[in-house]
Every structure is written in C-alpha cells, then in structure tokens.
Design a protein around this motif. Structure first.
Motif, PDB file in Angstrom:
ATOM      1  N   LEU A 184      74.090  42.256  18.924  1.00 60.72           N
ATOM      2  CA  LEU A 184      73.671  41.032  19.597  1.00 60.72           C
ATOM      3  C   LEU A 184      73.012  40.085  18.599  1.00 60.72           C
ATOM      4  CD1 LEU A 184      73.002  43.645  21.650  1.00 60.72           C
ATOM      5  CD2 LEU A 184      72.474  41.769  23.194  1.00 60.72           C
ATOM      6  N   VAL A 185      73.189  38.799  18.837  1.00 60.01           N
ATOM      7  CA  VAL A 185      72.569  37.765  18.008  1.00 60.01           C
ATOM      8  C   VAL A 185      71.842  36.793  18.933  1.00 60.01           C
ATOM      9  CG1 VAL A 185      72.973  35.854  16.439  1.00 60.01           C
ATOM     10  CG2 VAL A 185      74.274  37.967  16.172  1.00 60.01           C
ATOM     11  N   LYS A 186      70.623  36.440  18.574  1.00 56.64           N
ATOM     12  CA  LYS A 186      69.836  35.511  19.378  1.00 56.64           C
ATOM     13  C   LYS A 186      70.245  34.083  19.054  1.00 56.64           C
ATOM     14  CE  LYS A 186      64.993  34.485  20.518  1.00 56.64           C
ATOM     15  NZ  LYS A 186      63.590  34.805  20.165  1.00 56.64           N
ATOM     16  N   ASN A 187      70.670  33.310  20.071  1.00 54.18           N
ATOM     17  CA  ASN A 187      71.104  31.938  19.819  1.00 54.18           C
ATOM     18  C   ASN A 187      69.929  30.950  19.883  1.00 54.18           C
ATOM     19  OD1 ASN A 187      70.604  31.387  22.540  1.00 54.18           O
ATOM     20  ND2 ASN A 187      72.771  31.358  23.119  1.00 54.18           N
ATOM     21  N   TRP A 217      70.102  36.436  23.876  1.00 54.38           N
ATOM     22  CA  TRP A 217      70.689  37.458  23.009  1.00 54.38           C
ATOM     23  C   TRP A 217      72.143  37.665  23.432  1.00 54.38           C
ATOM     24  CZ3 TRP A 217      68.446  39.762  18.781  1.00 54.38           C
ATOM     25  CH2 TRP A 217      67.076  39.539  18.605  1.00 54.38           C
ATOM     26  N   GLN A 218      73.059  37.057  22.687  1.00 53.07           N
ATOM     27  CA  GLN A 218      74.482  37.148  23.012  1.00 53.07           C
ATOM     28  C   GLN A 218      75.123  38.348  22.316  1.00 53.07           C
ATOM     29  OE1 GLN A 218      75.543  33.048  21.704  1.00 53.07           O
ATOM     30  NE2 GLN A 218      76.351  32.825  23.791  1.00 53.07           N
ATOM     31  N   THR A 219      75.956  39.057  23.045  1.00 56.19           N
ATOM     32  CA  THR A 219      76.699  40.168  22.462  1.00 56.19           C
ATOM     33  C   THR A 219      77.846  39.608  21.633  1.00 56.19           C
ATOM     34  OG1 THR A 219      76.131  41.671  24.273  1.00 56.19           O
ATOM     35  CG2 THR A 219      78.079  42.222  22.963  1.00 56.19           C
ATOM     36  N   THR A 220      77.944  40.038  20.378  1.00 55.51           N
ATOM     37  CA  THR A 220      79.000  39.546  19.489  1.00 55.51           C
ATOM     38  C   THR A 220      80.054  40.606  19.178  1.00 55.51           C
ATOM     39  OG1 THR A 220      77.757  40.138  17.489  1.00 55.51           O
ATOM     40  CG2 THR A 220      77.410  37.923  18.392  1.00 55.51           C
ATOM     41  N   ASP A 221      79.696  41.882  19.241  1.00 61.01           N
ATOM     42  CA  ASP A 221      80.619  42.981  18.973  1.00 61.01           C
ATOM     43  C   ASP A 221      80.297  44.158  19.882  1.00 61.01           C
ATOM     44  OD1 ASP A 221      82.289  42.445  16.349  1.00 61.01           O
ATOM     45  OD2 ASP A 221      80.255  41.742  15.924  1.00 61.01           O
TER      46      ASP A 221
END
Length: 219
Positions: free
Chosen positions: A195-198, A203-207
């Motif tokens: 997850l990456v915080k935008n 916190w968006q899941t990216t993988d």
C-alpha cells in the motif's frame, strides 16, 4: 464449496516487497485459476478494528455496500501506531471495494479506483470482469485474519493476512444456484499486499499476491 478465483493471483509483488514479506509465502499460483478465489471483501470487521472509524477521518470516501446474503469479517487488533492502523483499515476497504464491484457487476464503481491503483487496480478490473462475464456472484461469509503490517518509510506499507473461504460460495445469477464443495486446505489463502499513502491520506493498495492452501493459514 467452489472456490472463488483468487484475487489478482497473476499480479506479482515487487521483489522488494516479497523480501519484506518473507514470512508470508510466495505468490506463485500454479493452480487452475477457475478453482481459485478472488480476494473477498466485506462490510464487517472485528470490534477492535473498524475500517469505518478510520475512513471517517478523510472526507470524500465512497460508501461501500453489500447485499444482505454476503459479508466479509476482518479480524485484527489495532497496533496503537496511527499509520499502521490506517493502513490496516484501508487494506480491508480495498478488499471490500473489489467485492462491491462484483456485486454491482461494474468496474466503474467509485470505491474500486479510490482504494486501488497501479497493478492492483488493473488486476482488480480483470478479476471483476471474470465474474461479470460468467454472470457469477458470491454469497456467504469470508473471514480475514492473522494480519501483519510493516511500514517502509512514511508512505509505504506491507500488509499480510489470511482468508477463510469455507463459508463463502459462488452463485450463478441466472439460476440462483449456489456451487458447493467440501472444505479443504485450499479454502484458506495467504495474501501479501503493498500500500502507498496518497496525497489525500488514503492508503491505496498497489500490488497484491496470493498463495492458496498456504500452511501459514491452515486452522
């Protein structure tokens, strides 16, 4: 029970992420994807970890709704670290957003692109389309448990968890028939997610990577 296809089984975590999650297993899924389960999402969580409570801190979050005959239960304890707890909560909402898209038979739902991005989003769209094209949905309860979260810097997190699909089943929309098979080791799936915080604090899941039947998730 007939397994729901494992969500984003074809999406591999980056090598760095895999190393960070060394205790969580591989994303190599050699099984026929028709027998796998898609990452389930649900509308319920344990009392100690409510995604809705965290979600309220950020304005503009889309509401996620489920039909009355399906739910996900998320079992985890808050860590006491604000960043870790936010990442955990949003990881459950990512799961729920994918399931909502299945129930609504649409890849254009607001939540799907809100909680998922990059490869996780493209994989989720492919996954949802698989349900839509087959005119399938799912019913019952999927349980998510054994959560672990690790932060990498101030804006990245790795979340691992297990799912128990022994009480969730594929349903044919046209006939209403529910496909049932006995519970086996493959009813349990290990997930590794990044997850990456935008900029908005989500916190968006990216993988996402999955491993069905992993020993770490067996009862």
């Amino acid at each position: 029970m007939t397994r729901r296809p494992t969500l984003l089984a074809a999406i591999a975590l980056t090598a760095a992420a895999a190393l960070s999650l060394s205790a969580c297993g591989s994303d190599d899924d050699s099984k026929d994807k028709s027998n796998d389960k898609i990452a389930g999402v649900g509308t319920e969580s344990s009392a100690s970890a409510s995604p809705s409570a965290s979600a309220s801190k950020t304005a503009g979050r889309p509401k996620i709704t489920f039909p009355s005959d399906a739910k996900n239960v998320f079992e985890y304890q808050k860590t006491g670290d604000a960043a870790k707890d936010a990442a955990l909560a949003d990881s459950t909402l990512s799961v729920n957003s994918v399931d909502e898209a299945i129930f609504k038979a649409s890849t254009g739902t607001k939540a799907l692109g809100f909680y998922n991005t990059e490869r996780a989003l493209s994989g989720s769209i492919t996954y949802v389309l698989g349900y839509i094209n087959k005119k399938h949905t799912w019913v019952g309860e999927t349980r998510y448990f054994d959560y672990k979260v690790t932060l990498s810097g101030s804006g990245k997190a790795y979340v691992t968890y297990c799912s128990d699909e022994s009480k969730s089943f594929i349903k044919e929309k046209k006939t209403g028939k529910v496909k049932n098979t006995p519970t086996t080791a493959n009813s349990y799936v290990l997930y590794n997610s990044k997850l990456v915080k935008n900029a908005e604090g989500v916190w968006q899941t990216t993988d996402v990577a999955s491993n069905r039947g992993n020993k770490a998730c067996q009862p």
